[in-house]
Design an enzyme around this catalytic site. Structure first.
Site, PDB file in Angstrom:
ATOM      1  CG  ASP A  10      -1.908   1.487   0.939  1.00 42.30           C
ATOM      2  OD1 ASP A  10      -2.598   1.957   0.586  1.00 42.30           O
ATOM      3  OD2 ASP A  10      -1.984   2.049   2.254  1.00 42.30           O
ATOM      4  CB  SER A  11       0.593   4.648  -0.406  1.00 44.31           C
ATOM      5  OG  SER A  11      -1.298   4.747   0.121  1.00 44.31           O
ATOM      6  CE1 TYR A  42       2.194   5.293  -3.068  1.00 50.11           C
ATOM      7  CE2 TYR A  42       1.527   4.007  -3.991  1.00 50.11           C
ATOM      8  CZ  TYR A  42       2.740   4.264  -3.437  1.00 50.11           C
ATOM      9  OH  TYR A  42       3.481   3.356  -3.254  1.00 50.11           O
ATOM     10  N   GLY A  43      -2.899   9.328  -4.034  1.00 53.57           N
ATOM     11  CA  GLY A  43      -4.172   9.566  -4.175  1.00 53.57           C
ATOM     12  C   GLY A  43      -4.200  11.035  -5.043  1.00 53.57           C
ATOM     13  CB  CYS A  73      -3.366   0.586  -2.214  1.00 55.29           C
ATOM     14  SG  CYS A  73      -3.342   2.430  -2.703  1.00 55.29           S
ATOM     15  CG  ASN A  74      -9.533   0.904  -2.795  1.00 55.83           C
ATOM     16  OD1 ASN A  74     -10.340   0.733  -2.758  1.00 55.83           O
ATOM     17  ND2 ASN A  74      -9.436   1.066  -1.693  1.00 55.83           N
ATOM     18  CB  THR A  75      -5.306   4.729  -5.046  1.00 55.87           C
ATOM     19  OG1 THR A  75      -5.911   5.899  -3.996  1.00 55.87           O
ATOM     20  CG2 THR A  75      -3.937   5.936  -5.863  1.00 55.87           C
ATOM     21  CD  GLU A 151       0.639   6.194   6.265  1.00 55.75           C
ATOM     22  OE1 GLU A 151       1.973   6.559   6.271  1.00 55.75           O
ATOM     23  OE2 GLU A 151       0.341   5.499   5.691  1.00 55.75           O
ATOM     24  CB  CYS A 183      -9.072   5.195   1.104  1.00 54.39           C
ATOM     25  SG  CYS A 183      -7.582   5.643   0.908  1.00 54.39           S
ATOM     26  CB  THR A 184      -6.610  -0.332   2.302  1.00 52.85           C
ATOM     27  OG1 THR A 184      -5.839   0.699   1.667  1.00 52.85           O
ATOM     28  CG2 THR A 184      -7.382  -0.904   1.367  1.00 52.85           C
ATOM     29  CG  HIS A 185      -4.306   5.151   4.760  1.00 45.96           C
ATOM     30  ND1 HIS A 185      -4.317   4.592   3.299  1.00 45.96           N
ATOM     31  CD2 HIS A 185      -3.410   5.606   5.200  1.00 45.96           C
ATOM     32  CE1 HIS A 185      -2.872   4.846   3.366  1.00 45.96           C
ATOM     33  NE2 HIS A 185      -2.306   5.351   4.766  1.00 45.96           N
TER      34      HIS A 185
HETATM   35  N1  DGL Z   1      -4.786   3.814   0.621  1.00 43.14           N
HETATM   36  C1  DGL Z   1      -4.572   3.722  -0.676  1.00 43.14           C
HETATM   37  C2  DGL Z   1      -5.933   3.423  -1.398  1.00 43.14           C
HETATM   38  O1  DGL Z   1      -7.058   2.331  -0.873  1.00 43.14           O
HETATM   39  C3  DGL Z   1      -3.826   5.465  -0.851  1.00 43.14           C
HETATM   40  C4  DGL Z   1      -4.311   6.569  -0.375  1.00 43.14           C
HETATM   41  C5  DGL Z   1      -3.275   7.679  -0.584  1.00 43.14           C
HETATM   42  O2  DGL Z   1      -2.581   7.092  -0.927  1.00 43.14           O
HETATM   43  O3  DGL Z   1      -3.970   8.224  -0.900  1.00 43.14           O
HETATM   44  O4  DGL Z   1      -6.304   4.436  -1.688  1.00 43.14           O
END
Ligand code: DGL
Length: 259
Positions: A10-11, A42-43, A73-75, A151, A183-185
């Site tokens: 993941d990011s 990453y978004g 990570c969805n992104t 983060e 988003c996995t966060h």
């Molecule tokens: N956890 C990530 C996701 O699922 C990325 C969030 C990010 O880095 O912006 O999209």
């Protein structure tokens, strides 16, 4: 049968919400988790940049001998998984916002989705929404600022409270009855979100579905670990490992890694 590890990236620390589901469902599997926290979020990055970072993460895990890679990570999934699947031999499992169950079950015909800009602007997200949510009002909200707060260890903070209220209010005004976490966060926000949302609004996250899909693919390809050795689980971050340790409640082996 294979005792090679499952690779997960993941990011940052968000993908641990997926890692935990995988570890709970497949406790006999060796796992390596990679948090690219140095490059989070990453978004807001370009599609090229997200692809470049995803390739780097995947190659790191492949060099460690991983038998399958979970893009937690969805992104990264929505921007890079087709490339990864086309260019490497191992199976890749991705995560996309769970629009389908929300669209199928909504009574108010209105669902909210909170995700990154990179996910909401991706072709894959639009394709999925067109496919499963026709006739449903989908209110898309970029969760600007949420990932950096998580983060930096400010999950349960006043700043987060203010941000979430700002993002949820317009959705609630439009009568959503489902909130999709894209988003996995964001699963780490569920305790706060539950307090803010009225009881009839259901929260959907896809962590368990991803773990089940990982299990299904490993089983189908005869790659489940049948070894009786105690499995090893290692998590690496190129950022501050105290944040990773804190969301994992110090239950796992976490190390800093320069990559
Ligand atoms: N956890 C990530 C996701 O699922 C990325 C969030 C990010 O880095 O912006 O999209």
């Amino acid at each position: 049968m294979s005792n090679k590890p499952i690779g997960i990236f993941d990011s940052g620390i968000g993908g641990t919400s997926i890692f935990k589901e995988i570890h709970a469902l497949l406790p006999n599997e060796n796992c390596i988790y990679l948090a690219d926290s140095k490059n989070a979020p990453y978004g807001n990055k370009s599609e090229e940049n997200i692809l470049h970072l995803s390739i780097k993460n995947a190659e790191y895990l492949l060099n460690k001998g991983c038998k399958i890679i979970v893009v937690a990570c969805n992104t990264a999934t929505t921007n890079a998984i087709s490339y990864l699947r086309a260019n490497y031999d191992v199976p890749f499992i991705g995560i996309e916002p769970a629009i389908k169950p929300a669209a199928l079950n909504t009574q108010s015909k209105t669902v909210g989705i909170l995700a990154t800009k990179g996910t909401l602007s991706s072709q894959l997200f639009h394709k999925t929404t067109d496919l499963y949510a026709s006739g449903i009002k989908v209110i898309e909200q970029v969760g600007e600022g949420i990932v950096p707060l998580i983060e930096t260890g400010k999950l349960d903070s006043d700043e987060m409270n203010v941000l979430l209220k700002t993002y949820l209010e317009p959705m609630l005004k439009q009568n959503i009855d489902y909130l999709v976490l894209g988003c996995t966060h964001y699963p780490y926000l569920i305790p706060m979100l539950t307090k803010m949302l009225p009881d009839h609004v259901k929260i959907i996250d896809s962590g368990l579905a991803v773990a089940k899909q990982t299990q299904a693919v490993l089983s189908r390809q005869n790659l489940l670990n049948s070894s009786k050795d105690k499995p090893t689980v290692n998590l690496f971050s190129n950022g501050d490992i105290s944040v990773l340790n804190s969301v994992l409640k110090n239950e796992f082996n976490v190390s800093h890694l320069d990559f």
